[in-house]
Design an enzyme around this catalytic site. Structure first.
Site, PDB file in Angstrom:
ATOM      1  N   HIS A  72       4.924   9.788 -50.029  1.00  0.00           N
ATOM      2  CA  HIS A  72       5.149  10.770 -51.309  1.00  0.00           C
ATOM      3  C   HIS A  72       6.537  10.904 -50.498  1.00  0.00           C
ATOM      4  CE1 HIS A  72       1.693  10.214 -53.938  1.00  0.00           C
ATOM      5  NE2 HIS A  72       2.179   9.393 -53.492  1.00  0.00           N
ATOM      6  N   TYR A 201      -2.370  20.132 -55.998  1.00  0.00           N
ATOM      7  CA  TYR A 201      -2.915  21.821 -55.244  1.00  0.00           C
ATOM      8  C   TYR A 201      -3.216  22.286 -55.343  1.00  0.00           C
ATOM      9  CZ  TYR A 201      -3.129  19.491 -50.247  1.00  0.00           C
ATOM     10  OH  TYR A 201      -3.146  18.134 -49.218  1.00  0.00           O
ATOM     11  N   PRO A 292      -9.748  20.589 -44.380  1.00  0.00           N
ATOM     12  CA  PRO A 292      -9.238  19.510 -44.739  1.00  0.00           C
ATOM     13  C   PRO A 292      -7.711  20.426 -45.599  1.00  0.00           C
ATOM     14  CG  PRO A 292     -11.099  19.768 -45.826  1.00  0.00           C
ATOM     15  CD  PRO A 292     -10.866  20.596 -45.025  1.00  0.00           C
ATOM     16  N   LYS A 296      -4.882  17.237 -41.629  1.00  0.00           N
ATOM     17  CA  LYS A 296      -4.490  17.248 -40.544  1.00  0.00           C
ATOM     18  C   LYS A 296      -4.722  17.173 -39.582  1.00  0.00           C
ATOM     19  CE  LYS A 296       0.199  19.558 -40.888  1.00  0.00           C
ATOM     20  NZ  LYS A 296      -0.059  18.275 -41.706  1.00  0.00           N
ATOM     21  N   TYR A 384       3.794  20.162 -43.679  1.00  0.00           N
ATOM     22  CA  TYR A 384       2.714  19.037 -44.595  1.00  0.00           C
ATOM     23  C   TYR A 384       2.915  17.491 -44.065  1.00  0.00           C
ATOM     24  CZ  TYR A 384      -0.163  17.440 -47.501  1.00  0.00           C
ATOM     25  OH  TYR A 384      -1.310  16.583 -48.898  1.00  0.00           O
TER      26      TYR A 384
HETATM   27  P1  RFL Z   1     -13.524  10.377 -35.975  1.00  0.00           P
HETATM   28  O1  RFL Z   1     -13.219  10.326 -37.019  1.00  0.00           O
HETATM   29  O2  RFL Z   1     -14.932  11.477 -36.712  1.00  0.00           O
HETATM   30  O3  RFL Z   1     -14.158   9.548 -35.151  1.00  0.00           O
HETATM   31  C1  RFL Z   1     -15.210   9.682 -34.003  1.00  0.00           C
HETATM   32  C2  RFL Z   1     -16.465   8.238 -33.873  1.00  0.00           C
HETATM   33  O4  RFL Z   1     -17.167   8.558 -31.915  1.00  0.00           O
HETATM   34  C3  RFL Z   1     -18.258   7.787 -33.052  1.00  0.00           C
HETATM   35  N1  RFL Z   1     -19.364   9.335 -32.493  1.00  0.00           N
HETATM   36  C4  RFL Z   1     -19.599   8.418 -30.912  1.00  0.00           C
HETATM   37  N2  RFL Z   1     -19.470   7.021 -30.091  1.00  0.00           N
HETATM   38  C5  RFL Z   1     -20.267   6.499 -29.393  1.00  0.00           C
HETATM   39  N3  RFL Z   1     -21.382   8.023 -28.847  1.00  0.00           N
HETATM   40  C6  RFL Z   1     -21.432   8.814 -29.323  1.00  0.00           C
HETATM   41  N4  RFL Z   1     -22.288   9.858 -28.683  1.00  0.00           N
HETATM   42  C7  RFL Z   1     -20.430   9.185 -30.564  1.00  0.00           C
HETATM   43  N5  RFL Z   1     -20.680  10.553 -31.213  1.00  0.00           N
HETATM   44  C8  RFL Z   1     -20.089  10.503 -32.752  1.00  0.00           C
HETATM   45  C9  RFL Z   1     -18.320   8.270 -34.517  1.00  0.00           C
HETATM   46  O5  RFL Z   1     -19.575   7.392 -35.114  1.00  0.00           O
HETATM   47  C10 RFL Z   1     -16.871   8.277 -35.056  1.00  0.00           C
HETATM   48  O6  RFL Z   1     -17.063   6.872 -35.449  1.00  0.00           O
HETATM   49  O7  RFL Z   1     -13.216  11.908 -34.632  1.00  0.00           O
HETATM   50  P2  RFL Z   1     -11.413  10.814 -34.685  1.00  0.00           P
HETATM   51  O8  RFL Z   1     -11.176   9.615 -34.237  1.00  0.00           O
HETATM   52  O9  RFL Z   1     -10.614  12.226 -34.140  1.00  0.00           O
HETATM   53  O10 RFL Z   1     -10.939  11.119 -36.414  1.00  0.00           O
HETATM   54  C11 RFL Z   1     -10.949  12.647 -36.475  1.00  0.00           C
HETATM   55  C12 RFL Z   1     -10.959  12.752 -38.248  1.00  0.00           C
HETATM   56  O11 RFL Z   1     -12.129  11.431 -38.650  1.00  0.00           O
HETATM   57  C13 RFL Z   1     -10.976  13.693 -39.276  1.00  0.00           C
HETATM   58  O12 RFL Z   1      -9.933  14.788 -38.732  1.00  0.00           O
HETATM   59  C14 RFL Z   1     -10.030  13.526 -40.021  1.00  0.00           C
HETATM   60  O13 RFL Z   1     -10.940  13.157 -41.297  1.00  0.00           O
HETATM   61  C15 RFL Z   1     -10.017  14.832 -41.349  1.00  0.00           C
HETATM   62  N6  RFL Z   1      -9.424  15.240 -42.972  1.00  0.00           N
HETATM   63  C16 RFL Z   1      -7.706  14.952 -42.410  1.00  0.00           C
HETATM   64  N7  RFL Z   1      -7.509  14.482 -42.246  1.00  0.00           N
HETATM   65  C17 RFL Z   1      -5.689  14.693 -41.819  1.00  0.00           C
HETATM   66  O14 RFL Z   1      -5.170  14.176 -41.336  1.00  0.00           O
HETATM   67  N8  RFL Z   1      -5.216  13.778 -43.581  1.00  0.00           N
HETATM   68  C18 RFL Z   1      -6.155  13.963 -44.077  1.00  0.00           C
HETATM   69  O15 RFL Z   1      -6.372  14.088 -45.651  1.00  0.00           O
HETATM   70  C19 RFL Z   1      -8.159  14.569 -44.593  1.00  0.00           C
HETATM   71  N9  RFL Z   1      -8.602  14.848 -45.012  1.00  0.00           N
HETATM   72  C20 RFL Z   1      -9.907  15.172 -43.383  1.00  0.00           C
HETATM   73  C21 RFL Z   1     -10.246  14.940 -44.870  1.00  0.00           C
HETATM   74  C22 RFL Z   1     -11.974  15.426 -42.873  1.00  0.00           C
HETATM   75  C23 RFL Z   1     -12.633  15.189 -44.646  1.00  0.00           C
HETATM   76  N10 RFL Z   1     -14.037  15.171 -44.015  1.00  0.00           N
HETATM   77  C24 RFL Z   1     -15.161  14.616 -44.971  1.00  0.00           C
HETATM   78  C25 RFL Z   1     -14.922  16.088 -42.698  1.00  0.00           C
HETATM   79  C26 RFL Z   1     -11.399  15.240 -46.453  1.00  0.00           C
HETATM   80  C27 RFL Z   1     -11.985  15.716 -45.713  1.00  0.00           C
HETATM   81  C28 RFL Z   1     -12.721  15.409 -47.187  1.00  0.00           C
HETATM   82  C1  PHB Z   2      -7.591  12.667 -49.200  1.00  0.00           C
HETATM   83  O1  PHB Z   2      -6.682  12.448 -49.958  1.00  0.00           O
HETATM   84  O2  PHB Z   2      -8.627  12.990 -48.953  1.00  0.00           O
HETATM   85  C2  PHB Z   2      -6.912  14.255 -49.278  1.00  0.00           C
HETATM   86  C3  PHB Z   2      -5.521  15.096 -49.537  1.00  0.00           C
HETATM   87  C4  PHB Z   2      -5.117  15.863 -48.849  1.00  0.00           C
HETATM   88  C5  PHB Z   2      -5.950  16.923 -47.918  1.00  0.00           C
HETATM   89  C6  PHB Z   2      -7.105  16.257 -47.523  1.00  0.00           C
HETATM   90  C7  PHB Z   2      -7.838  15.438 -48.650  1.00  0.00           C
HETATM   91  O3  PHB Z   2      -5.356  17.429 -48.133  1.00  0.00           O
END
Ligand code: RFL
Ligand code: PHB
Length: 391
Positions: A72, A201, A292, A296, A384
């Site tokens: 995009h 958004y 979120p 980032k 962004y």
């Molecule tokens: P993760 O993905 O949480 O992975 C950590 C891993 O460690 C495991 N773990 C363990 N393993 C061994 N021993 C233990 N004691 C452990 N405890 C935990 C877990 O099971 C897991 O597999 O962290 P990491 O790698 O730092 O990655 C971070 C991302 O997951 C997170 O920042 C993003 O998902 C945030 N986020 C978004 N980020 C973006 O860059 N773009 C987005 O569009 C975006 N949208 C979002 C999001 C997060 C969301 N939620 C659910 C919080 C949208 C949402 C709704």
């Molecule tokens: C997503 O597609 O899950 C998503 C996209 C943009 C955001 C957060 C989550 O800012």
């Protein structure tokens, strides 16, 4: 067991780090508390910055993202009943974002590592970190009922916000800066073609809504809800009705479809400093989380491990810990930029429970400035898509 780098957590941070180290000829073992299937199906992020997509390519894990991901070159801000496009292509010299699910990246990274014959130990429990301040730290855990230990030179704490790594650092070492928000996001996946070709958004009187997607046939939608909301109180028809009301715009309609996944996530901003304790380095959500709204979190996680891999490689080449010692300060500069951007997007687009007419007019004035001023929209666009430091 003995390895060079013990990596705790097989999320985007841990898996990417394992690949980057392997390219440098550095051995690692990844341990993960969940099953492979669980981490491959956990629905989370969807937006990859330009630089994150390039990083996946650089390690040879970009093929499926390039064929199935959606590139995009803009997003839409919807407020006051109309759409206003922020044109990333024009404002950032042709840059864009790639919409590709985090769990697809995790699948690609796991498949690549296992195909190369390198270890990921799933379903470990009772993980403990030892001797982090010595140059022979170790990680102990239980696997298939047996106690195991990995001796290593460096431990990478990539275990997310609820992991053990950060908690293993003695009290008083880290400082924590944080914000809680008085709302959460209710997110759904739906088997229906996205009703827009770009993310929307939306600021509305009833609260924030976001239209995103995962593929030409799968929509991802979010609603701002109160922080203490329960998902049981949101049957699918109520979710669609609220989305329809908030997202309503002249000449546009939201097409509904079967909901295949739904959940509520709290919104928080947290940073712990420093991101290092002796030979333990924290990366990704283990050290910092953002709401979120700025998309980032995963991008920051990938950046952290890029910096860490480089520092670990320099350490093995020269025996010098200078880059490792600078790791935390290096990452925190980008982390705090993303913290500000995520907090700012969140503050501009959500309805606060204590909001009044003055605050609402301020938000609308800020949104209008974002789309009226080239300088303001360029700032949003470059944050962004992600930008490179010039100093
Ligand atoms: P993760 O993905 O949480 O992975 C950590 C891993 O460690 C495991 N773990 C363990 N393993 C061994 N021993 C233990 N004691 C452990 N405890 C935990 C877990 O099971 C897991 O597999 O962290 P990491 O790698 O730092 O990655 C971070 C991302 O997951 C997170 O920042 C993003 O998902 C945030 N986020 C978004 N980020 C973006 O860059 N773009 C987005 O569009 C975006 N949208 C979002 C999001 C997060 C969301 N939620 C659910 C919080 C949208 C949402 C709704
Ligand atoms: C997503 O597609 O899950 C998503 C996209 C943009 C955001 C957060 C989550 O800012």
């Amino acid at each position: 067991m003995r390895t060079q780098v013990a990596i705790v957590g097989a999320g985007p941070a841990g898996l990417m780090l394992a690949h980057l180290l392997s390219i440098e000829g550095i051995e690692s073992i990844v341990i993960e508390s969940r099953t492979r299937s669980y981490v491959e199906h956990r629905v989370r992020a969807g937006v990859l910055e330009h630089g994150s997509a390039d990083l996946l390519d650089a390690i040879g894990a970009g093929a499926r993202m390039r064929s199935e991901g959606l590139v995009h070159h803009g997003i839409r801000l919807r407020f006051g009943g109309g759409d206003h496009r922020i044109d990333f292509g024009q404002l950032t010299g042709g840059r864009g974002i790639t919409v590709y699910g985090q769990q697809e990246i995790v699948k690609d990274l796991i498949a690549l590592r296992l195909a190369a014959g390198h270890p990921i130990l799933f379903e470990v429990s009772d993980v403990q970190l030892h001797d982090m301040q010595s140059d022979r730290p170790s990680v102990s855990f239980v696997l298939d009922g047996a106690s195991q230990s990995i001796e290593c030179d460096v431990i990478a704490g990539c275990d997310g916000f609820h992991g053990v790594s950060r908690e293993s650092i003695p009290a008083g070492v880290l400082t924590t800066a944080e914000r809680e928000y008085p709302f959460a996001w209710l997110g759904i996946l739906a088997s229906v073609a996205p009703s827009s070709d770009e993310l929307i958004y939306c600021y509305s009187e009833r609260g924030f809504a976001l239209l995103s997607m995962r593929s030409p046939s799968v929509s991802r939608l979010y609603l701002q809800v109160p922080a203490d909301e329960h998902i049981e109180d949101w049957p699918d028809p109520r979710i669609w009705e609220e989305l329809q009301t908030r997202l309503a715009a002249d000449g546009w309609s939201l097409v509904e479809g079967p909901v295949t996944e739904k959940g509520i996530s709290a919104l928080r901003s947290v940073v712990v400093e420093p991101m290092q304790f002796g030979r333990l380095f924290l990366s990704g959500d283990a050290a910092h989380i953002v709401p979120p709204t700025g998309a980032k979190g995963m991008n920051l996680a990938l950046r952290d491990v890029h910096v860490l891999a480089h520092a670990v490689a320099a350490f093995y080449t020269s025996g010098d810990t200078q880059l490792l010692d600078e790791y935390s300060a290096h990452c925190l500069r980008r982390v705090w930029r993303a913290q500000h951007f995520s907090w700012w997007m969140t503050s501009m687009l959500h309805r606060f429970p204590d909001s009044d007419a003055y605050q609402e007019r301020l938000q609308l004035a800020q949104l209008a400035y974002m789309v009226d001023s080239r300088a303001a929209s360029t700032s949003l666009a470059e944050n962004y898509v992600g930008y490179e430091w010039t100093t």
